[in-house]
Enzyme design. Structure first.
Site, PDB file in Angstrom:
ATOM      1  CE1 TYR A   1      -3.890   2.310   0.586  1.00 40.99           C
ATOM      2  CE2 TYR A   1      -2.260   3.525   1.857  1.00 40.99           C
ATOM      3  CZ  TYR A   1      -3.479   3.466   1.215  1.00 40.99           C
ATOM      4  OH  TYR A   1      -4.281   4.584   1.189  1.00 40.99           O
TER       5      TYR A   1
ATOM      6  CG  LEU B   1       2.934  10.312  11.486  1.00 37.25           C
ATOM      7  CD1 LEU B   1       3.643   9.364  12.435  1.00 37.25           C
ATOM      8  CD2 LEU B   1       3.402  11.740  11.718  1.00 37.25           C
TER       9      LEU B   1
ATOM     10  CE  LYS C   1       3.247   4.491  11.844  1.00 34.31           C
ATOM     11  NZ  LYS C   1       2.175   3.487  11.790  1.00 34.31           N
TER      12      LYS C   1
ATOM     13  CB  CYS D   1      -9.396 -12.149 -20.854  1.00 36.51           C
ATOM     14  SG  CYS D   1     -10.882 -12.821 -21.608  1.00 36.51           S
TER      15      CYS D   1
HETATM   16  S1  IVH Z   1       2.104  10.765  16.287  1.00 40.93           S
HETATM   17  C1  IVH Z   1       0.593  14.215  13.713  1.00 40.93           C
HETATM   18  N1  IVH Z   1       3.316   8.769  17.476  1.00 40.93           N
HETATM   19  O1  IVH Z   1       0.648   6.061  13.358  1.00 40.93           O
HETATM   20  C2  IVH Z   1       1.215  12.986  14.227  1.00 40.93           C
HETATM   21  N2  IVH Z   1       1.627   8.273  15.911  1.00 40.93           N
HETATM   22  O2  IVH Z   1       0.706   7.183  10.429  1.00 40.93           O
HETATM   23  C3  IVH Z   1       0.250  12.138  14.941  1.00 40.93           C
HETATM   24  N3  IVH Z   1       1.167   5.877  15.645  1.00 40.93           N
HETATM   25  O3  IVH Z   1      -2.467   7.483  13.072  1.00 40.93           O
HETATM   26  C4  IVH Z   1       0.708  10.797  15.258  1.00 40.93           C
HETATM   27  N4  IVH Z   1       2.645   5.174  17.120  1.00 40.93           N
HETATM   28  O4  IVH Z   1      -2.105   6.266  15.203  1.00 40.93           O
HETATM   29  C5  IVH Z   1       2.382   9.136  16.593  1.00 40.93           C
HETATM   30  N5  IVH Z   1       4.448   7.112  18.628  1.00 40.93           N
HETATM   31  C6  IVH Z   1       3.523   7.473  17.759  1.00 40.93           C
HETATM   32  C7  IVH Z   1       2.732   6.516  17.077  1.00 40.93           C
HETATM   33  C8  IVH Z   1       1.794   6.961  16.148  1.00 40.93           C
HETATM   34  C9  IVH Z   1       1.704   4.820  16.250  1.00 40.93           C
HETATM   35  C10 IVH Z   1       0.113   5.826  14.629  1.00 40.93           C
HETATM   36  C11 IVH Z   1      -0.926   6.887  14.821  1.00 40.93           C
HETATM   37  C12 IVH Z   1      -1.135   7.545  13.490  1.00 40.93           C
HETATM   38  C13 IVH Z   1      -0.282   6.735  12.581  1.00 40.93           C
HETATM   39  C14 IVH Z   1       0.454   7.696  11.660  1.00 40.93           C
END
Ligand code: IVH
Length: 676
Positions: A37, A84, A119, A430
């Protein structure tokens, strides 16, 4: 890639990405892994950057995640929850640091200090505390509106129902991740299996399912936990001016924060912190899929600001997905809705990333040739989080050269018709259209789907039965089905048959744009179908239009125009449309009141958006500018025609003033769009 090729690719990528986003965010039923993705998303971003005028109004780059659907109530985020940008290598982290420094210009410190956080691979949620008491909780949803999950969140022990201490804000929206720790996940699965229930495949989907339960008792049985990583609005409390200090304040209130957060100054230190976390990764009690890198200083964050979907001051580094070796036993071929023939790897079953894998998609012939895959090879497969894994490469071995290369079909594996390859495209197709049973099945599933004719009860299994029984040979045959035919099918009771006939009857009045979507014209998804119906208003006008007429529709380029013209010129399709009409499908005219009017043409003028607009959110503003033929870019330059500035506009406003760019507010934009 030239413009025409980019247009086709974008026309393929956008609906595909939207479909996968819906599967992932709304249905918890991903078909592809995150990395696939992300790569597709990245490809789209690059194409849109090169050809900004080809950005479609339904592009996933203009929104954040799937919408809220289910019986749960809506939960509105006062400040949107963003997503992000991703990075996949230490070079990309260094680039990110370089961009931050460049964007900060003279304000950039010698070296920027970042926080590097695990993350977590869970479900994003927002918790609202008023005067220290938990009063609300919602999923992220599309970033603006999610689902109300307070009832299940209250069952999560890690989430305090009251904040500690007496210096608490009047209101705060805490954000974080709800997830399973692995021990709890395994224990729960063991209990489920013991009770004769099915084990969950992976913690993320299980967490999403648990949190979105309507019945909190069901959620309470599942040992979920929570860690917070940020917050939205705060009222009545002065937060400190670094992210790390803010997290400490949250921790002081009894909110769980991640104990593995690290501080790192400069790109090298950030990469070292990411590597350190990576080395701990497989020993952690929970799953992480990457590391989030955030600028620590809040004033620097504010100076860096946001782009449509994500902050400029943070990036998500994604660890490479787990890989295993297994045997390529055979290569099969699948025929999709548009006739595309996709090779599929049949593998000796292998465990990877917690699930057993026996098939993997190979995308197209070029990929098979490039990887030089041969039946009998040992291959490396990887799977990042979700269902369909991919083949990365073949392992070099002495016997490889003696194995015959994969042969590609010269006729359709489903119906034996000749196959075709358009131009130098990698895709075999096809040529038999809906006369091919595989295309017919996929076409019928699409016809009946939600965004199309929305025929309740007509799912995959029934489609297969109808085609196999020879009852349906073309789309219009659906409306010829009789009660007697339906009840003669396996497992079809009289009640289901009646319901299906009723659903079919109901579908006959669907709006023109939905019927157009349902016809399955290649590269015509919901957005293009809407553009077409808004322009032509009737099926007769559409049938009579020429390629040039189609090319004149805003949002439609020459390639799609050609396809639509070819579709309506084909006597088989004309026959189908006539048949559908005779059988009662109404193709309703787009009435005066349903027409989107006030169509000013911004004639390619370039807009930059900054700050918070009073009523419109940024995506909405961007969409409306694009729809009116304007362009939206991320930074102010001499080429910018208008800066639309809202509250808390920062460096862009200064720059626009320096360059003498016209600055307008939301009201000014609305007036422009209305042609005033
Ligand atoms: S910060 C504006 N910190 O990843 C920034 N996000 O792709 C807000 N996520 O939807 C997010 N661990 O749910 C932040 N340590 C972390 C995170 C985190 C997981 C998730 C979050 C967000 C997604 C971003």
């Amino acid at each position: 890639m030239d413009r025409a090729a980019a247009e086709i690719r974008i026309a393929n990528l956008v609906p595909e990405l939207n479909r996968h986003s819906h599967l992932y965010h709304t249905l918890d039923a991903a078909e592809i892994d995150d990395r696939t993705y992300d790569l597709m998303y990245r490809e789209l971003e690059l194409l849109e950057m090169r050809f900004p005028d080809l950005v479609r109004s339904d592009s996933p780059t203009l929104k954040v995640g799937g919408g809220a659907v289910s019986e749960l109530a809506e939960f509105v985020h006062r400040i949107p929850m963003l997503s992000l940008a991703n990075a996949f290598s230490s070079e990309e982290i260094a680039d990110f640091d370089g961009r931050c420094r460049k964007n900060l210009g003279d304000d950039a410190p010698e070296a920027i200090t970042y926080v590097v956080e695990p993350k977590l691979d869970g479900l994003a949620a927002e918790l609202v505390y008023e005067r220290g008491t938990l009063v609300g909780a919602g999923t992220r949803g599309d970033g603006k509106v999610g689902e109300d999950i307070l009832h299940t969140v209250k069952t999560i022990r890690a989430i305090p129902s009251k904040l500690l201490g007496d210096r608490v804000p009047d209101r705060i929206a805490v954000r974080g991740e709800i997830f399973f720790d692995l021990a709890g996940f395994e224990a729960m699965n063991a209990r489920r299996v013991a009770r004769g229930e099915k084990a969950f495949e992976n913690p993320r989907n299980a967490a999403a399912g648990a949190v979105r339960q309507l019945d909190p008792a069901v959620a309470a049985e599942r040992p979920l936990t929570f860690k917070c990583h940020s917050f939205g609005e705060v009222e009545g409390f002065e937060m400190p001016d670094t992210h790390s200090a803010q997290l400490q304040v949250l921790a002081g209130w009894g909110l769980p924060i991640n104990e593995l957060n690290q501080s790192a100054t400069g790109a090298d230190a950030v990469n070292a912190a990411i590597a350190h976390l990576g080395s701990l990764r497989h020993g952690l009690p929970y799953e992480i899929d990457g590391a989030v890198v955030k600028v620590d200083s809040i004033p620097l964050q504010a100076a860096l600001g946001f782009i449509t979907r994500s902050p400029r001051w943070a990036v998500a580094y994604k660890y490479p997905p787990p890989q295993v070796h297994t045997l390529l036993q055979a290569v099969g071929f699948q025929v999709g809705r548009t006739g595309a023939i996709t090779p599929v790897a049949h593998l000796r079953p292998a465990r990877v990333g917690g699930v057993t894998v026996s098939r993997a998609t190979l995308h197209n012939e070029d990929q098979v040739r490039q990887l030089d895959l041969r039946v009998g090879d040992t291959v490396v497969i990887e799977r990042a989080g979700d269902v369909i894994p991919r083949v990365v490469r073949a392992v070099d071995d002495a016997a490889h050269a003696s194995r015959p290369p994969v042969t590609f079909p010269t006729v359709c594996p489903e119906c034996g018709s000749p196959v075709d390859r358009e131009g130098d495209q990698a895709v075999l197709r096809c040529t038999n259209a809906l006369a091919c049973p595989a295309q017919l099945r996929a076409g019928l599933r699409h016809f009946a789907s939600r965004g199309a004719m929305d025929i309740e009860g007509l799912g995959s299994k029934l489609v297969d039965q109808l085609v196999d029984a020879g009852l349906v040979r073309r789309l219009s045959d659906l409306y010829r089905l009789t009660y007697e035919q339906l009840v003669s099918l396996d497992r079809m009771g009289s009640k289901s048959a009646e319901n299906l006939l009723e659903a079919l009857e109901k579908s006959k009045g669907r709006p023109l744009e939905r019927v157009l979507t349902a016809l399955g014209i290649r590269d015509v998804g919901e957005a293009t179908a809407r553009d077409l119906s808004q322009h032509f208003h009737t099926i007769d006008a559409l049938s009579a239009a020429s390629r040039d007429d189609f090319a004149g529709v805003s949002g439609i380029g020459p390639v799609v125009a050609e396809r639509v013209a070819a579709f309506f010129a084909d006597p088989r399709h004309r026959g189908e449309i006539d048949a559908l009409r005779e059988l009662g499908v109404r193709f309703p005219e787009v009435e005066e009141g349903e027409r989107i009017t006030g169509g000013v043409d911004l004639g390619g003028q370039v807009f930059v958006l900054t700050g918070t607009l009073p009523t419109m959110d940024r995506n909405e503003a961007k969409k409306r500018i694009l729809a009116a033929g304007g362009k939206v870019t991320g930074s102010v330059s001499k080429k910018t025609d208008y800066l639309v500035a809202g509250e808390a506009a920062g460096s862009k406003l200064t720059k626009a003033e320096e360059l003498g760019v016209t600055v307008i507010d939301e009201a000014g934009l609305v007036a422009l769009l209305a042609g005033v």
